[in-house]
Design a protein around this motif. Structure first.
Motif, PDB file in Angstrom:
ATOM      1  N   ARG A  31     -12.685  22.122   3.625  1.00  0.00           N
ATOM      2  CA  ARG A  31     -11.707  22.575   4.609  1.00  0.00           C
ATOM      3  C   ARG A  31     -10.397  23.004   3.986  1.00  0.00           C
ATOM      4  NH1 ARG A  31     -13.037  18.167   9.257  1.00  0.00           N
ATOM      5  NH2 ARG A  31     -12.166  16.760   7.710  1.00  0.00           N
ATOM      6  N   PHE A  32      -9.852  22.180   3.088  1.00  0.00           N
ATOM      7  CA  PHE A  32      -8.517  22.508   2.589  1.00  0.00           C
ATOM      8  C   PHE A  32      -8.490  23.787   1.749  1.00  0.00           C
ATOM      9  CE2 PHE A  32      -7.857  18.147   4.032  1.00  0.00           C
ATOM     10  CZ  PHE A  32      -6.759  18.383   4.848  1.00  0.00           C
ATOM     11  N   PRO A  33      -9.433  23.939   0.799  1.00  0.00           N
ATOM     12  CA  PRO A  33      -9.452  25.218   0.089  1.00  0.00           C
ATOM     13  C   PRO A  33      -9.656  26.406   1.036  1.00  0.00           C
ATOM     14  CG  PRO A  33     -10.889  23.636  -1.002  1.00  0.00           C
ATOM     15  CD  PRO A  33     -10.442  23.012   0.273  1.00  0.00           C
ATOM     16  N   MET A  34     -10.452  26.176   2.088  1.00  0.00           N
ATOM     17  CA  MET A  34     -10.703  27.271   3.024  1.00  0.00           C
ATOM     18  C   MET A  34      -9.421  27.711   3.706  1.00  0.00           C
ATOM     19  SD  MET A  34     -14.344  26.368   4.747  1.00  0.00           S
ATOM     20  CE  MET A  34     -14.334  27.561   6.042  1.00  0.00           C
ATOM     21  N   PRO A  78     -11.602  37.370  -4.674  1.00  0.00           N
ATOM     22  CA  PRO A  78     -13.036  37.491  -4.337  1.00  0.00           C
ATOM     23  C   PRO A  78     -13.554  36.246  -3.620  1.00  0.00           C
ATOM     24  CG  PRO A  78     -12.655  38.063  -6.629  1.00  0.00           C
ATOM     25  CD  PRO A  78     -11.372  37.518  -6.113  1.00  0.00           C
ATOM     26  N   LEU A  79     -13.010  35.082  -4.009  1.00  0.00           N
ATOM     27  CA  LEU A  79     -13.419  33.825  -3.369  1.00  0.00           C
ATOM     28  C   LEU A  79     -13.156  33.872  -1.867  1.00  0.00           C
ATOM     29  CD1 LEU A  79     -12.335  30.741  -5.537  1.00  0.00           C
ATOM     30  CD2 LEU A  79     -14.628  31.356  -4.740  1.00  0.00           C
ATOM     31  N   SER A  80     -12.024  34.443  -1.510  1.00  0.00           N
ATOM     32  CA  SER A  80     -11.645  34.516  -0.097  1.00  0.00           C
ATOM     33  C   SER A  80     -12.733  35.173   0.735  1.00  0.00           C
ATOM     34  CB  SER A  80     -10.362  35.323   0.069  1.00  0.00           C
ATOM     35  OG  SER A  80      -9.308  34.636  -0.544  1.00  0.00           O
ATOM     36  N   TYR A  81     -13.361  36.178   0.131  1.00  0.00           N
ATOM     37  CA  TYR A  81     -14.353  36.914   0.920  1.00  0.00           C
ATOM     38  C   TYR A  81     -15.699  36.198   0.985  1.00  0.00           C
ATOM     39  CZ  TYR A  81     -10.773  40.374   1.194  1.00  0.00           C
ATOM     40  OH  TYR A  81      -9.587  40.992   1.464  1.00  0.00           O
ATOM     41  N   ILE A 120     -15.664  33.190   2.104  1.00  0.00           N
ATOM     42  CA  ILE A 120     -15.370  32.156   3.097  1.00  0.00           C
ATOM     43  C   ILE A 120     -15.417  32.751   4.498  1.00  0.00           C
ATOM     44  CG2 ILE A 120     -13.503  30.689   3.958  1.00  0.00           C
ATOM     45  CD1 ILE A 120     -12.639  30.352   1.082  1.00  0.00           C
ATOM     46  N   PRO A 121     -16.221  32.168   5.367  1.00  0.00           N
ATOM     47  CA  PRO A 121     -16.343  32.739   6.715  1.00  0.00           C
ATOM     48  C   PRO A 121     -15.011  32.803   7.449  1.00  0.00           C
ATOM     49  CG  PRO A 121     -17.439  30.583   6.561  1.00  0.00           C
ATOM     50  CD  PRO A 121     -17.113  31.011   5.180  1.00  0.00           C
ATOM     51  N   LEU A 122     -14.169  31.805   7.218  1.00  0.00           N
ATOM     52  CA  LEU A 122     -12.919  31.731   7.962  1.00  0.00           C
ATOM     53  C   LEU A 122     -12.023  32.958   7.707  1.00  0.00           C
ATOM     54  CD1 LEU A 122     -11.701  29.763   9.976  1.00  0.00           C
ATOM     55  CD2 LEU A 122     -10.425  28.710   8.126  1.00  0.00           C
ATOM     56  N   THR A 123     -12.145  33.549   6.526  1.00  0.00           N
ATOM     57  CA  THR A 123     -11.373  34.751   6.204  1.00  0.00           C
ATOM     58  C   THR A 123     -11.619  35.841   7.256  1.00  0.00           C
ATOM     59  OG1 THR A 123     -11.614  34.213   3.877  1.00  0.00           O
ATOM     60  CG2 THR A 123     -10.896  36.455   4.403  1.00  0.00           C
ATOM     61  N   TYR A 124     -12.886  35.990   7.626  1.00  0.00           N
ATOM     62  CA  TYR A 124     -13.240  37.040   8.585  1.00  0.00           C
ATOM     63  C   TYR A 124     -12.768  36.673   9.985  1.00  0.00           C
ATOM     64  CZ  TYR A 124     -15.959  38.380   4.569  1.00  0.00           C
ATOM     65  OH  TYR A 124     -16.315  38.737   3.300  1.00  0.00           O
ATOM     66  N   GLY A 125     -12.918  35.409  10.329  1.00  0.00           N
ATOM     67  CA  GLY A 125     -12.468  34.953  11.640  1.00  0.00           C
ATOM     68  C   GLY A 125     -10.960  35.101  11.773  1.00  0.00           C
ATOM     69  N   ALA A 126     -10.254  34.715  10.721  1.00  0.00           N
ATOM     70  CA  ALA A 126      -8.800  34.792  10.737  1.00  0.00           C
ATOM     71  C   ALA A 126      -8.348  36.239  10.875  1.00  0.00           C
ATOM     72  CB  ALA A 126      -8.238  34.184   9.453  1.00  0.00           C
ATOM     73  N   ASP A 127      -9.046  37.124  10.192  1.00  0.00           N
ATOM     74  CA  ASP A 127      -8.665  38.534  10.242  1.00  0.00           C
ATOM     75  C   ASP A 127      -8.815  39.106  11.655  1.00  0.00           C
ATOM     76  OD1 ASP A 127      -7.924  40.671   8.125  1.00  0.00           O
ATOM     77  OD2 ASP A 127      -9.277  41.678   9.545  1.00  0.00           O
ATOM     78  N   ILE A 128      -9.898  38.706  12.342  1.00  0.00           N
ATOM     79  CA  ILE A 128     -10.073  39.190  13.719  1.00  0.00           C
ATOM     80  C   ILE A 128      -8.938  38.665  14.602  1.00  0.00           C
ATOM     81  CG2 ILE A 128     -11.613  39.320  15.705  1.00  0.00           C
ATOM     82  CD1 ILE A 128     -13.917  38.560  13.852  1.00  0.00           C
ATOM     83  N   LEU A 129      -8.621  37.398  14.442  1.00  0.00           N
ATOM     84  CA  LEU A 129      -7.552  36.807  15.252  1.00  0.00           C
ATOM     85  C   LEU A 129      -6.228  37.523  15.018  1.00  0.00           C
ATOM     86  CD1 LEU A 129      -8.084  32.921  15.146  1.00  0.00           C
ATOM     87  CD2 LEU A 129      -8.207  34.422  17.136  1.00  0.00           C
TER      88      LEU A 129
END
Ligand code: ATP
Ligand code: MG
Lengths: 244, 319
Positions: free
Chosen positions: A168-171, A190-193, A195-204
């Motif tokens: 969770r924390f690194p995410m 590259p690590l960021s991509y 992580i699923p949360l990266t995509y969710g955060a971007d939509i938000l």
């Protein structure tokens, strides 16, 4: 029809036994509330609050869902009551959906706690709620299934909690919510991509502030892919390890 | 008609063979007992039959359904009572039963009706609203059995249903199982209480080290044992030396000293008592009791597992 009765009963039982129990309700309300307060107090202007909202929402979902799975799955596995579910004539996929739907709903509700608070302080007009709801739903699904994967991989509740934090924390750090991905050190990007949360955060961000930089369709697609992957690996793990 | 057919069922954990190619069939209406010591492979077998453990080798058919391929379909016909209660500790008796019924797709109304009926039957009506965790061991076991039969299974699997509970609860459970069987449910149970198997089961398999060493109807097993005649003599004085004298006088019998004043005489034929009594008299011993001992399943078990298990080991060694 028979499967539906089983599905509904498993979901309702988990709701009654876990989600609606005071400690968990408070966890679900207080935790997002604390995040919200902390970030909102730090922000100087009301504009800041709105730009921070996506991050607070995503964190609430992530923490709410993954913590619950540690209880509903790992705990029941320890007490052997999970065996009762495995012995019932319910398809394993349906069973796991029943066990996770509660957490998904819990995550969605958690996500809107900060929104309710923010609505008292700042003007929330101009937000694409349809997209917000879609992304909240898919973030909740993805992080629930991530929680599921962790829960079926470990055997103790505390391991599940520790292990969750390890993810969770690194995410939170890498997903671009608080530090935009572009501003992260190049080797971490590259690590960021991954992580699923990266995509969710971007939509938000796109829906709330128009600040996202990925294609909406691509982000939704990635969330669905991550969800499927987590779910399939989880059920495969159960079939291999729990039916030993 | 066979409801359950098991062929060459094998379970290996790495190099260790927990169940070694067992074969048996359970007829509809049977109370089938799986009798064996600790570690014999009873739980492992039940787990394979019910879908909690993978079958390494062999086939299992329940009412014609291939359990290895279509376990979920077969599970609809099964009721399962595990060795340790696995109900939900926070939920009360009624809620637990209701939930278990729902897992098998029963409608709410039917679940509720059946739950109350079962609570009455297992003597837990008063405890219906108490949380499961507050139940005593015997109460827990009774509720677990109720939970196993709420959906009217065709076959009920029970893993050591009376282990670790008091005599009264055990009796209650045995009575419950007999009634259940009378109303048409086939029962498969494991136990390490020989007496329990003898009382409840109409067919018994002896399992030792993952192998079935004997399988037959309880009647036949007892018949074999009871062909042997046993008479027990009790006298007023030490009989240790007497064994030698008896041995010489009647070499056709076998003898076993039970305690200082008690001796048993074994024979395949009827035992003529008068000559033996005369030997007692000649040695100035007062005989105050002579009784015929009816061999129980225990004797059969000891005899068979003792001999055959050894034989099997030798055969295993040869391979
Ligand atoms: N998961 C496992 N991994 C390795 N060995 C196992 C496993 N489960 C059981 N065994 C071994 O298989 C053998 C049979 O065990 P099982 O539990 O079936 O015995 P049992 O007849 O039920 O005994 P008990 O009367 O003690 O319940 C034992 O030697 C046990 O140690
Ligand atoms: Mg056992």
């Amino acid at each position: 029809m028979k499967s539906w009765i089983a599905f509904k009963s498993i979901l309702m039982k988990d709701m009654r036994n876990y989600y609606l129990k005071p400690p968990n309700i408070s966890w679900g309300i207080i935790f997002p509330f604390a995040w919200t307060l902390m970030f909102f107090l730090r922000s100087q202007t009301t504009m800041d609050i709105r730009s921070i909202l996506p991050g607070v929402m995503a964190m609430s979902i992530l923490f709410g869902t993954t913590s619950m799975l540690a209880v509903t799955i790992t705990f029941e596995r320890r007490s052997r009551s999970f065996e009762r579910l495995l012995l019932a004539p319910i398809d394993l996929n349906l069973l796991m959906l029943a066990k996770t739907t509660g957490a998904i709903l819990f995550g969605i509700i958690n996500a809107f706690v900060p929104v309710v608070f923010a609505s008292f302080i700042v003007d929330l007009t101009g937000i694409n709620w349809f997209v917000v709801f879609g992304s909240v739903f898919f973030i909740a699904v993805t992080s629930t299934f991530l929680g599921l994967l962790i829960a079926v991989t470990v055997s103790e509740v505390f391991e599940a909690q520790t292990f969750s934090n390890f993810f969770r924390f690194p995410m939170i750090f890498l997903c671009g919510l608080f530090i935009p991905v572009q501003k992260l050190p190049a080797i971490l990007q590259p690590l960021s991509y991954l992580i699923p949360l990266t995509y969710g955060a971007d939509i938000l961000k796109t829906a709330i502030n128009g600040e996202g930089h990925l294609l909406l369709g691509l982000s939704f697609f990635m969330l669905v892919m991550f969800s499927l992957m987590f779910f399939i690996i989880s059920t495969k793990n159960i079939k291999e390890k729990w039916i030993y | 008609m066979n409801i359950l057919e098991v062929k060459n069922l094998t379970k290996r954990y790495g190099d260790f063979t927990a169940v070694a190619g067992i074969n048996f069939a359970v007829k509809k209406g049977d109370v089938f007992g799986f009798l064996g010591p600790n570690g014999a492979g009873k739980t492992t077998t039940i787990n394979m039959l019910t879908g909690l453990a993978k079958v390494t080798e062999g086939t299992v058919f329940l009412a014609g359904i291939d359990c290895v391929k279509h376990m979920k379909k077969a599970q609809e016909l099964m009721g399962i009572v595990p060795d340790e209660s696995n109900l939900y500790p926070e939920m009360n008796g009624l809620e637990n039963l209701d939930f278990c019924g729902a897992l098998y797709g029963m409608e709410k109304k039917e679940r509720n009706r059946k739950a109350w009926e079962l609570l009455e039957q297992v003597g837990l009506k008063e405890a219906a609203k108490k949380p499961f965790k507050a139940y005593s061991k015997g109460m827990k076991r009774r509720l677990t059995i109720a939970a196993g039969i709420i959906h009217n299974p065709d076959i009920l699997f029970l893993d050591e249903p009376t282990t670790g509970i008091d005599v009264e609860s055990a009796r209650h459970i045995r009575k419950l199982l007999i009634d259940l069987n009378k109303s048409g449910t086939t029962i498969f149970l494991t136990t390490h209480y020989i007496e329990e198997a003898e009382r409840l089961c109409n067919r018994i398999a002896f399992i030792v080290d993952g192998k079935i060493v004997k399988i037959d109807s309880t009647e036949k097993l007892l018949e074999t044992a009871q062909r042997e005649k046993i008479v027990q003599f009790s006298v007023d004085n030490c009989i240790l030396e007497l064994q030698g004298i008896l041995q010489q006088t009647f070499p056709e019998y076998k003898y076993k000293v039970i305690d200082e004043q008690t001796i048993r005489v074994y024979s395949a034929e009827a035992i003529d008592l008068i000559p033996i009594i005369e030997v007692f008299k000649d040695n100035s011993l007062t005989l105050y009791e002579a009784k015929v001992i009816k061999p129980s399943l225990e004797e059969v078990f000891v005899k068979i597992t003792g001999i055959e298990a050894k034989k099997m080991k030798n055969e295993g060694g040869k391979k």
